[in-house]
Design a protein around this motif. Structure first.
Motif, PDB file in Angstrom:
ATOM      1  N   GLY A 517       0.798  -1.225   0.000  1.00  8.15           N
ATOM      2  CA  GLY A 517       0.000   0.000   0.000  1.00  8.15           C
ATOM      3  C   GLY A 517       0.824   1.265   0.000  1.00  8.15           C
ATOM      4  O   GLY A 517       0.261   2.367   0.015  1.00  8.15           O
ATOM      5  N   ALA A 518       2.150   1.139  -0.010  1.00  6.35           N
ATOM      6  CA  ALA A 518       3.020   2.320   0.008  1.00  6.35           C
ATOM      7  C   ALA A 518       3.165   2.855  -1.403  1.00  6.35           C
ATOM      8  O   ALA A 518       4.131   2.541  -2.103  1.00  6.35           O
ATOM      9  CB  ALA A 518       4.376   1.956   0.616  1.00  6.35           C
ATOM     10  N   ASP A 519       2.199   3.668  -1.827  1.00  9.18           N
ATOM     11  CA  ASP A 519       2.203   4.164  -3.199  1.00  9.18           C
ATOM     12  C   ASP A 519       3.387   5.073  -3.494  1.00  9.18           C
ATOM     13  O   ASP A 519       3.794   5.222  -4.641  1.00  9.18           O
ATOM     14  CB  ASP A 519       0.903   4.911  -3.496  1.00  9.18           C
ATOM     15  CG  ASP A 519      -0.293   3.973  -3.547  1.00  9.18           C
ATOM     16  OD1 ASP A 519      -0.065   2.756  -3.702  1.00  9.18           O
ATOM     17  OD2 ASP A 519      -1.432   4.447  -3.413  1.00  9.18           O
ATOM     18  N   GLY A 520       3.963   5.693  -2.447  1.00  8.76           N
ATOM     19  CA  GLY A 520       5.080   6.600  -2.689  1.00  8.76           C
ATOM     20  C   GLY A 520       6.420   5.924  -2.768  1.00  8.76           C
ATOM     21  O   GLY A 520       7.414   6.562  -3.123  1.00  8.76           O
ATOM     22  N   ALA A 521       6.494   4.621  -2.401  1.00 12.48           N
ATOM     23  CA  ALA A 521       7.772   3.901  -2.423  1.00 12.48           C
ATOM     24  C   ALA A 521       8.093   3.474  -3.852  1.00 12.48           C
ATOM     25  O   ALA A 521       7.271   2.848  -4.523  1.00 12.48           O
ATOM     26  CB  ALA A 521       7.713   2.684  -1.500  1.00 12.48           C
ATOM     27  N   ALA A 522       9.292   3.797  -4.284  1.00 11.09           N
ATOM     28  CA  ALA A 522       9.669   3.510  -5.673  1.00 11.09           C
ATOM     29  C   ALA A 522       9.990   2.029  -5.853  1.00 11.09           C
ATOM     30  O   ALA A 522      10.196   1.276  -4.893  1.00 11.09           O
ATOM     31  CB  ALA A 522      10.871   4.357  -6.067  1.00 11.09           C
ATOM     32  N   LEU A 523      10.019   1.629  -7.088  1.00 10.89           N
ATOM     33  CA  LEU A 523      10.460   0.295  -7.497  1.00 10.89           C
ATOM     34  C   LEU A 523      11.608   0.464  -8.494  1.00 10.89           C
ATOM     35  O   LEU A 523      11.591   1.381  -9.321  1.00 10.89           O
ATOM     36  CB  LEU A 523       9.318  -0.487  -8.145  1.00 10.89           C
ATOM     37  CG  LEU A 523       8.215  -0.934  -7.184  1.00 10.89           C
ATOM     38  CD1 LEU A 523       6.972  -1.338  -7.951  1.00 10.89           C
ATOM     39  CD2 LEU A 523       8.693  -2.090  -6.310  1.00 10.89           C
ATOM     40  N   LEU A 524      12.577  -0.433  -8.407  1.00  9.76           N
ATOM     41  CA  LEU A 524      13.818  -0.261  -9.161  1.00  9.76           C
ATOM     42  C   LEU A 524      14.052  -1.436 -10.094  1.00  9.76           C
ATOM     43  O   LEU A 524      13.949  -2.593  -9.693  1.00  9.76           O
ATOM     44  CB  LEU A 524      15.005  -0.132  -8.194  1.00  9.76           C
ATOM     45  CG  LEU A 524      16.410  -0.087  -8.817  1.00  9.76           C
ATOM     46  CD1 LEU A 524      16.580   1.130  -9.706  1.00  9.76           C
ATOM     47  CD2 LEU A 524      17.476  -0.116  -7.720  1.00  9.76           C
ATOM     48  N   ARG A 525      14.360  -1.111 -11.329  1.00 12.35           N
ATOM     49  CA  ARG A 525      14.869  -2.084 -12.278  1.00 12.35           C
ATOM     50  C   ARG A 525      16.324  -1.730 -12.567  1.00 12.35           C
ATOM     51  O   ARG A 525      16.671  -0.555 -12.703  1.00 12.35           O
ATOM     52  CB  ARG A 525      14.075  -2.056 -13.584  1.00 12.35           C
ATOM     53  CG  ARG A 525      14.577  -3.085 -14.600  1.00 12.35           C
ATOM     54  CD  ARG A 525      13.831  -3.002 -15.899  1.00 12.35           C
ATOM     55  NE  ARG A 525      13.987  -1.701 -16.537  1.00 12.35           N
ATOM     56  CZ  ARG A 525      13.900  -1.490 -17.845  1.00 12.35           C
ATOM     57  NH1 ARG A 525      13.647  -2.489 -18.653  1.00 12.35           N
ATOM     58  NH2 ARG A 525      14.044  -0.287 -18.345  1.00 12.35           N
ATOM     59  N   ILE A 526      17.176  -2.757 -12.658  1.00 15.04           N
ATOM     60  CA  ILE A 526      18.607  -2.543 -12.863  1.00 15.04           C
ATOM     61  C   ILE A 526      19.023  -3.151 -14.201  1.00 15.04           C
ATOM     62  O   ILE A 526      18.719  -4.313 -14.478  1.00 15.04           O
ATOM     63  CB  ILE A 526      19.439  -3.165 -11.725  1.00 15.04           C
ATOM     64  CG1 ILE A 526      19.076  -2.497 -10.394  1.00 15.04           C
ATOM     65  CG2 ILE A 526      20.932  -3.035 -11.993  1.00 15.04           C
ATOM     66  CD1 ILE A 526      19.707  -3.170  -9.187  1.00 15.04           C
ATOM     67  N   VAL A 527      19.693  -2.366 -14.997  1.00 15.45           N
ATOM     68  CA  VAL A 527      20.287  -2.829 -16.252  1.00 15.45           C
ATOM     69  C   VAL A 527      21.787  -2.957 -16.028  1.00 15.45           C
ATOM     70  O   VAL A 527      22.433  -2.013 -15.568  1.00 15.45           O
ATOM     71  CB  VAL A 527      19.989  -1.857 -17.405  1.00 15.45           C
ATOM     72  CG1 VAL A 527      20.765  -2.260 -18.653  1.00 15.45           C
ATOM     73  CG2 VAL A 527      18.503  -1.830 -17.709  1.00 15.45           C
ATOM     74  N   VAL A 528      22.329  -4.119 -16.314  1.00 13.24           N
ATOM     75  CA  VAL A 528      23.757  -4.376 -16.130  1.00 13.24           C
ATOM     76  C   VAL A 528      24.466  -4.151 -17.465  1.00 13.24           C
ATOM     77  O   VAL A 528      24.078  -4.736 -18.482  1.00 13.24           O
ATOM     78  CB  VAL A 528      23.993  -5.811 -15.627  1.00 13.24           C
ATOM     79  CG1 VAL A 528      25.487  -6.070 -15.458  1.00 13.24           C
ATOM     80  CG2 VAL A 528      23.262  -6.033 -14.307  1.00 13.24           C
ATOM     81  N   ALA A 529      25.494  -3.311 -17.445  1.00 16.38           N
ATOM     82  CA  ALA A 529      26.217  -2.972 -18.675  1.00 16.38           C
ATOM     83  C   ALA A 529      27.704  -3.231 -18.488  1.00 16.38           C
ATOM     84  O   ALA A 529      28.272  -2.966 -17.424  1.00 16.38           O
ATOM     85  CB  ALA A 529      25.981  -1.513 -19.060  1.00 16.38           C
TER      86      ALA A 529
END
Length: 897
Positions: A517-529
């Motif tokens: 329910g924490a709408d303000g908490a971000a979600l992270l995707r990581i691209v490895v280069a």
């Protein structure tokens, strides 16, 4: 030599038996020489072919040798048809004559691919359709549509299923669509004339000139006019010309030469039509007249050579030429043809030839060799497409091998863009397990953390979708050196890169554990280069990442960069040009921020490291003089290696004359002069040569140098148990640490004093489902790793900035969906600096503060760590000295830890 002499010699067979010879009228050989000349198709362009009318002679019949000439070629025969205007079906009407002509020319009996017809069969088929008189026009049109659609073969009507399970019903519906509905839609589009690609043969009927097709508006209306009964109102001559025009159009298309189709160039001889017993009043004479009219009226040439044999030529022809003048007659006709076509003269296309009655010599008794079509060009042979395909496949294979390779290939799943560099390294980026960088032996932990990140990428995407896309979603790129080091099969050579990836994975994991329910908490995707060894392919990798950022608005920053080199500086400039912030967890070369206005450095610069070493030497060691040895990797120099170069320059400026020895150390160089040295022995090189440096000091035995201190690059060596195992056991080493506040002991102490940020970090790195192995667990003390906390801090700084921007954007409607394009990388960089303007960012590895005009941190905590015996991996290093602030702004004092 006359042009006809060479063909004549070719036509005279020297090996024919007397039974195979025919008595030819005078000039017969000249006629066959002309036919051979006309049948041979030029390599370029096409010639206009006449209608040859042969006047029959009472003394000799040319039809028998003509049939042998056309029909008994030894190899590739001329496509030809033989008709008799006095014998059925030739004795019927023009449509019947064309039907028989089509049948004979369609046979695959001439040593080459058969001629294919599309327009004529359709026109002839329509003329054979009939409908009951008095039937409603709509019903007649519907019946015609059904017949046209089913013309290629009868189709059993498919009924929709009435029962069965769901899978059976769906399969039956799909089958019905494939068999009936889809073909019906395609047919309607084809006959409509509105889709250029479909139904080109239908559209041709509406473009040609006979029977005024535009009066019918659509092809279906025109087709209806050709059917039996409806055709009674049309002029028969126009109908016959339409049929003939369609037939000749099929021949024209069959003899087109297209560069991309070598098979078109294998037709090296024109088709021929041989008609016997032709007279001006019979069906043969009518067909000859219609062919001439169609050629003249349409203005188009066709590849059909007609040879008609009859008693008398048409009355509108001039006096026939003798057979002995056959070639001269043709040349005269070809020269006059343009003018006759323009004036539309009767019998424009006819060339009449007759035996020369005035010739008193005996008939020719020479045999006639049957004509064979010339061999096609070598490049049109059937083997060429196969050979060309093999060449293309081989070229494609070489190109693919040069661009990709085993363990380095593009993928249809996820965002993957990779190429094989000249060194054989796989350069590019990936966000899925379809591409995991580095398949070398011993690098299992590096591959494991990549797979953990990619699994968390999928989890982050799923959580975002379940949250109805309300949570902020961002993508960070880790750019580092993931390939290229020379290692043993049991040696982990990418400890620092693995630790930085573990730090970013920890930040990603923390966000996934937030409440649903924490709408303000971000979600992270990581691209490895991967930018390759020493970041030498950073330009290539950054170009790929710039394209990714243009296509994906969630890409908001780059973390990593690993080593301070000129290639890294170029990468920073290109990232700045692409508008991407770059956060470097461990870069420390002085003034790296001059390469990008969007650059932020997490670790203290070399200037602060030099101050730390100087303070330790004077306050703790109480020594004045120093020996400094520096190294660079092979193929590098102080100019290219910005880390070593600025560190050495800083030592020169800070210590001045106190440095009594400053040398570059090379692998294999002895250090026996340093045995028992009581001053500061400082190693200012790269970690990869530190093992050799320690081995060189092994010669000192029980008299080692008293104060060996190494720069912060050595922590990469100290984090590698495999390398430390062979080091001298009696040699204590002190080295610079950028994350002394994030050791297991420091984190537990912070947990005891209820430091929430470090306590949360500690609980995450101890989790079962994140790092392998978990860190700082009681009873199984696995150290955190120097760079885990630094990369964690870099990622969390960007994440908190995005969450802050998202909170302001969603202030009016907290249930609003997250729009990735609502923020951009430059705005995120500005937000990081805004949040940092007050008390700084409370990082796990120490307080991070920036000034308004610099990307280097101010008074960032640095420490000196000491190990008494390098091979003793189980014992944690002990902090002995530190500079900089830890948690709150204040004086940057130096002193014992």
């Amino acid at each position: 030599m006359r042009r006809s002499e060479l063909p004549k010699r070719e036509l005279i067979s020297q090996r024919q038996s007397p039974a195979a010879r025919e008595r030819l009228p005078p000039g017969g050989l000249e006629l066959f020489a002309l036919l051979a000349r006309l049948l041979r198709r030029p390599r370029r362009g096409d010639r206009r072919l006449p209608l040859l009318w042969l006047v029959r002679s009472d003394t000799a019949d040319l039809m028998v040798p003509l049939r042998r000439f056309f029909g008994q070629g030894p190899r590739r025969r001329v496509p030809h048809a033989v008709l008799d205007a006095d014998v059925p079906p030739g004795a019927g009407d023009v449509p019947a004559l064309l039907r028989e002509l089509h049948r004979q020319l369609s046979l695959e009996a001439f040593g080459a691919a058969r001629l294919r017809f599309r327009h004529y069969p359709l026109a002839d088929w329509l003329m054979q359709q009939s409908f009951t008189l008095g039937v409603d026009a709509d019903d007649s049109r519907a019946a015609l549509v059904r017949r046209l659609r089913d013309r290629r073969g009868p189709r059993t009507p498919e009924a929709l299923p009435s029962g069965g399970d769901a899978v059976s019903i769906v399969s039956q519906v799909l089958l019905w669509l494939v068999r009936r509905a889809v073909p019906g839609v395609v047919f309607r589009a084809a006959v409509s004339g509105r889709v250029p690609v479909l139904g080109r043969h239908y559209n041709w009927f509406m473009r040609q000139q006979y029977l005024a097709p535009r009066q019918s508006v659509t092809f279906l209306g025109f087709a209806e006019r050709l059917t039996a009964g409806w055709r009674d109102g049309e002029q028969p001559d126009q109908v016959n010309k339409l049929l003939l025009h369609a037939f000749l159009e099929d021949l024209r298309q069959a003899y087109r030469r297209r560069p991309w189709r070598p098979s078109d160039w294998r037709r090296t001889a024109y088709p021929a039509l041989l008609i016997d017993h032709v007279a001006p009043g019979n069906v043969g004479g009518e067909l000859v007249r219609l062919i001439g009219d169609v050629r003249t009226e349409t203005g188009r040439n066709d590849p059909l050579l007609i040879v008609a044999s009859g008693g008398q030529p048409p009355p509108d022809l001039p006096e026939p030429h003798p057979l002995t003048e056959a070639e001269e007659a043709y040349d005269e006709w070809a020269e006059a043809l343009p003018e006759m076509r323009r004036l539309r003269r009767p019998a424009t296309w006819l060339v009449a030839l007759r035996p020369d009655e005035t010739d008193t010599g005996p008939p020719s008794r020479g045999g006639v060799r049957p004509f064979s079509a010339p061999d096609p060009p070598w490049w049109s042979r059937r083997f060429l497409p196969a050979a060309l395909c093999l060449v293309l496949v081989a070229a494609l294979g070489l190109w693919v091998a040069s661009r990709w390779g085993p363990g380095c290939h593009p993928s249809l799943t996820g965002q993957v863009s990779v190429e094989v560099a000249p060194s054989g390294e796989c350069v590019g980026y990936s966000d899925s397990a379809a591409q995991v960088f580095n398949n070398d032996p011993g690098q299992d932990r590096l591959r494991t953390v990549q797979r953990r990140i990619f699994a968390q990428n999928r989890a982050a995407e799923e959580v975002w979708q379940r949250s109805d896309r309300r949570r902020p979603f961002l993508t960070l790129v880790y750019l580092g050196t993931l390939t290229g080091n020379l290692t043993r099969a049991d040696e982990e050579s990418y400890v620092s890169e693995r630790e930085e990836l573990e730090g970013m994975a920890t930040a990603q994991y923390a966000l996934l554990k937030e409440s649903a329910g924490a709408d303000g908490a971000a979600l992270l995707r990581i691209v490895v280069a991967n930018a390759g060894r020493q970041m030498i392919y950073a330009d290539q990798a950054v170009a790929m990442l710039a394209g990714l950022a243009r296509d994906d608005p969630t890409v908001l920053g780059v973390v990593g960069l690993v080593e301070s080199r000129t290639s890294t500086a170029r990468a920073l400039r290109e990232l700045n040009q692409a508008g991407l912030p770059a956060l470097a967890p461990t870069l420390s070369a002085d003034r790296m921020d001059a390469n990008s206005r969007l650059y932020l450095q997490i670790s203290a610069p070399n200037t602060d490291q030099v101050k730390l070493v100087d303070a330790y030497a004077t306050q703790v060691l109480k020594v004045n003089d120093a020996h400094v040895f520096y190294t660079t990797l092979e193929g590098s120099s102080l100019t290219e290696d910005l880390y070593v170069g600025t560190l050495v320059d800083g030592l020169r400026q800070r210590f001045g004359p106190r440095i009594t020895r400053l040398d570059e150390w090379h692998t294999g160089q002895r250090l026996i002069d340093e045995c028992g040295y009581t001053g500061l022995l400082f190693y200012a090189g790269r970690w990869s040569e530190f093992d050799g440096f320690l081995r060189a000091l092994r010669e000192c035995g029980g008299n080692p140098p008293r104060h060996l201190v190494a720069d912060d690059s050595a922590n990469r060596y100290m984090a590698n148990p495999g390398l430390r195992a062979a080091a001298p056991g009696n040699l204590p080493v002190t080295y610079v640490s950028k994350a002394a506040l994030a050791t297991c002991a420091a984190l537990r102490a912070a947990q005891d004093r209820r430091d929430d940020a470090r306590a949360s970090f500690l609980s995450r790195i101890q989790a079962d489902d994140l790092l392998d192995p978990p860190r700082c667990r009681p009873g199984a003390e696995v150290q955190v790793g120097e760079r885990v906390s630094l990369a964690y801090d870099a990622a969390m700084m960007l994440i908190r900035a995005v969450e802050s921007l998202a909170a302001r954007l969603h202030h009016a409607d907290p249930r609003q969906r997250w729009e990735p394009s609502a923020v951009n990388p430059v705005a995120v960089h500005a937000e990081v600096l805004r949040q940092n303007a007050g008390q700084g960012y409370p990082g796990v590895a120490g307080l991070i503060r920036f000034t308004a005009d610099s990307g280097e941190p101010v008074d960032k905590r640095l420490a000196l760590m000491r190990v008494e015996q390098v091979p003793d991996v189980a014992r944690a290093p002990v902090g002995v000295f530190r500079c900089g602030v830890a948690d709150v702004p204040g004086p940057a004092v130096c002193g014992p830890a």
